[in-house]
Design a protein around this motif. Structure first.
Motif, short mmCIF file in Angstrom:
data_model
loop_
_atom_site.label_atom_id
_atom_site.label_comp_id
_atom_site.label_asym_id
_atom_site.label_seq_id
_atom_site.Cartn_x
_atom_site.Cartn_y
_atom_site.Cartn_z
N PRO A 403 5.79 -12.96 -0.01
CA PRO A 403 5.77 -14.42 -0.02
C PRO A 403 4.75 -14.95 -1.01
N LYS A 404 5.03 -16.16 -1.51
CA LYS A 404 4.11 -16.76 -2.46
C LYS A 404 2.78 -17.04 -1.78
N GLY A 405 1.69 -16.77 -2.49
CA GLY A 405 0.37 -17.05 -1.97
C GLY A 405 -0.18 -16.00 -1.04
N PHE A 406 0.53 -14.89 -0.86
CA PHE A 406 0.08 -13.84 0.04
C PHE A 406 0.03 -12.51 -0.70
N ASN A 407 -0.83 -11.65 -0.24
CA ASN A 407 -0.92 -10.30 -0.78
C ASN A 407 -0.82 -9.33 0.39
N PRO A 408 0.38 -9.17 0.97
CA PRO A 408 0.51 -8.39 2.20
C PRO A 408 0.40 -6.89 1.96
N PHE A 409 0.19 -6.19 3.07
CA PHE A 409 0.16 -4.73 3.04
C PHE A 409 1.52 -4.20 3.44
N PHE A 410 1.95 -3.11 2.82
CA PHE A 410 3.22 -2.48 3.16
C PHE A 410 3.00 -1.09 3.76
N ASP A 411 1.77 -0.69 3.91
CA ASP A 411 1.43 0.58 4.56
C ASP A 411 0.57 0.26 5.78
N TYR A 412 0.96 0.81 6.92
CA TYR A 412 0.29 0.46 8.18
C TYR A 412 -1.18 0.87 8.18
N ASP A 413 -1.47 2.10 7.77
CA ASP A 413 -2.85 2.58 7.79
C ASP A 413 -3.75 1.76 6.87
N GLU A 414 -3.24 1.44 5.68
CA GLU A 414 -4.02 0.66 4.73
C GLU A 414 -4.28 -0.75 5.27
N GLY A 415 -3.24 -1.36 5.85
CA GLY A 415 -3.40 -2.71 6.38
C GLY A 415 -4.31 -2.73 7.59
N LEU A 416 -4.20 -1.73 8.46
CA LEU A 416 -5.02 -1.68 9.66
C LEU A 416 -6.50 -1.46 9.31
#
Length: 456
Positions: A403-416
């Motif tokens: 989404p625009k304006g977001f930099n989401p994580f696509f890997d669970y371990d990295e995001g957690l």
């Protein structure tokens, strides 16, 4: 135009009901740990009860969604059937068929024949819908909505039907089929009436085929098991009602407009609609394979062009090979042109990112918009990222849209790990699981395994 707008509305309902919710689930690190610890310490009996309750709740939710989808498909079929009645292949047959019923019989006999005729039409089309379900099977119907090959096939099919309605060629069934049915209809009796209905279905296929094809495509991609049969029931019911109604009240035939060039105009307008709806299936293909060839603004440009041409056609400034001369613009046709052109103007701001909520179910995601003046800068998400010092590329980020304006994580371990570092909750969109399952990818494999192990 009421038919056009109603069809848009019903199709958006079907699409919305078949879409997996994108509402996120919020976890915190302490919440995940506590849930896992509590689950491990819970008694097996309690775990079974919780699992059973969750399964029942999921079943009830799915049942409600299926019922809503079936109602929407039924109404779409009903509208398609009423539109088919106004086609050149069917409308002129109304007085001929009704006169056959009333000739040499009393009113009671005419009504009985007409009802049997209408019932035969319904049986024929419902059987067609059931055959679609039997041939493809329930699992295939569920997978059609996200299958790129099927969506591309439906796109080509609707373009073919649209070109047929515009007069490029005529789609018809073999004459031997029609002759055989017509010969059986001459036998009379109950079987004769049934074969009369079958003859109507075959003869009118050049007009009803594109409508049926679009309806079956939309019903199949909803994933509802009985979707094709329910859609065909609605279509056949609308097709049968006029024959039974005019047989009961023959005097109403006098109020019908005479056949003429307006019948082909109905056919042409439906041809434009077929072309517009076909783009939805092409958009699904582009989203499934991440080609980025068919973004939101391209979709809107094509829709604006198609509906603008429809309005120009209704004003008599555009003609096709089968059209009759139009000496003047009838008032109903003018009103219809005003509605179509107004709808066209409504879509124009979407080229600069306007949300266009009334047709958002048809459009590609807002994130595919290259030039967007309506999003609040998307700067909130960017500033938050910079403030937290996490503007580096994330794992798998080059494979998926964000989404625009977001930099989401696509890997669970990295995001957690990042969420734990900045003391923020973790949000996992539900649609991600369905999408990755369809594509055979598992970036969230660790998450699935972790939740599965923790629930044992």
């Amino acid at each position: 135009m009421l038919l056009i707008m109603a069809t848009l509305f019903i199709s958006s309902i079907v699409t919305a009901q078949d879409t997996v919710s994108t509402a996120g689930i919020t976890f915190s690190q302490s919440g995940v740990d506590s849930v896992r610890q509590a689950t491990v310490q819970a008694k097996p009996e309690k775990s079974k009860v919780v699992a059973k309750a969750a399964k029942q709740k999921s079943a009830v939710t799915k049942s409600l969604q299926d019922k809503g989808s079936l109602w929407a498909i039924f109404i779409a079929g009903l509208l398609g059937g009423f539109a088919a009645v106004l086609m050149p292949c069917i409308f002129p047959m109304l007085p001929l068929t009704v006169s056959y019923f009333t000739k040499g019989t009393g009113r009671g006999g005419a009504v009985g024949k007409a009802l049997l005729y209408g019932l035969s039409i319904i049986v024929i089309y419902v059987v067609v819908g059931l055959l679609v379900t039997i041939i493809f099977g329930p699992d295939a119907l569920n997978n059609m909505s996200t299958n790129g090959v099927f969506n591309f096939f439906f796109f080509l099919l609707l373009v073919l039907f649209g070109a047929s309605f515009l007069g490029a060629f005529e789609i018809s069934l073999p004459n031997s089929w029609v002759n055989k049915m017509d010969a059986n209809a001459d036998k009379g009796g109950l079987a004769g009436i049934f074969f009369m209905a079958a003859t109507l279905s075959l003869v009118s296929f050049s007009c009803t085929g594109p409508i049926i094809g679009g309806l079956l495509a939309e019903a199949s991609t909803t994933g509802a098991l009985l979707g094709p049969a329910v859609g065909m029931f609605g279509f056949a019911l609308a097709l049968a009602i006029p024959f039974a109604l005019f047989a009961m009240f023959p005097g109403l035939m006098q109020s019908l407009p005479k056949s003429g060039g307006w019948l082909n105009s109905v056919k042409v307008v439906l041809g434009f609609l077929e072309l517009a709806f076909s783009l939805k299936f092409l958009s699904n293909v582009d989203l499934a394979y991440h080609w980025h060839w068919f973004d939101r603004e391209i979709f809107l440009v094509l829709w604006i062009t198609i509906f603008a041409l429809t309005g120009i056609y209704l004003l008599g400034k555009l003609t096709f090979s089968l059209d009759s001369p139009l000496p003047y613009i009838p008032v109903p046709r003018l009103f219809l042109a005003i509605i179509v052109l107004s709808f066209t103007m409504y879509m124009v701001p979407g080229l600069w990112g306007a949300p266009l909520k009334s047709i958002s179910a048809f459009l590609p995601p807002q994130a595919t918009q290259d030039f967007d003046l309506y999003s609040p800068g998307g700067n909130n998400g960017s500033r938050a990222i910079e403030k937290d010092g996490d503007d580096r590329p994330h794992k798998y980020a080059n494979l998926f849209d964000k989404p625009k304006g977001f930099n989401p994580f696509f890997d669970y371990d990295e995001g957690l790990a990042y969420a734990k570092k900045v003391h923020k909750p973790v949000t996992i969109p539900l649609f991600s699981f369905t999408f990755f399952q369809v594509l055979g990818l598992t970036p969230f494999r660790n998450l699935v395994n972790g939740l599965s192990n923790g629930s044992r």
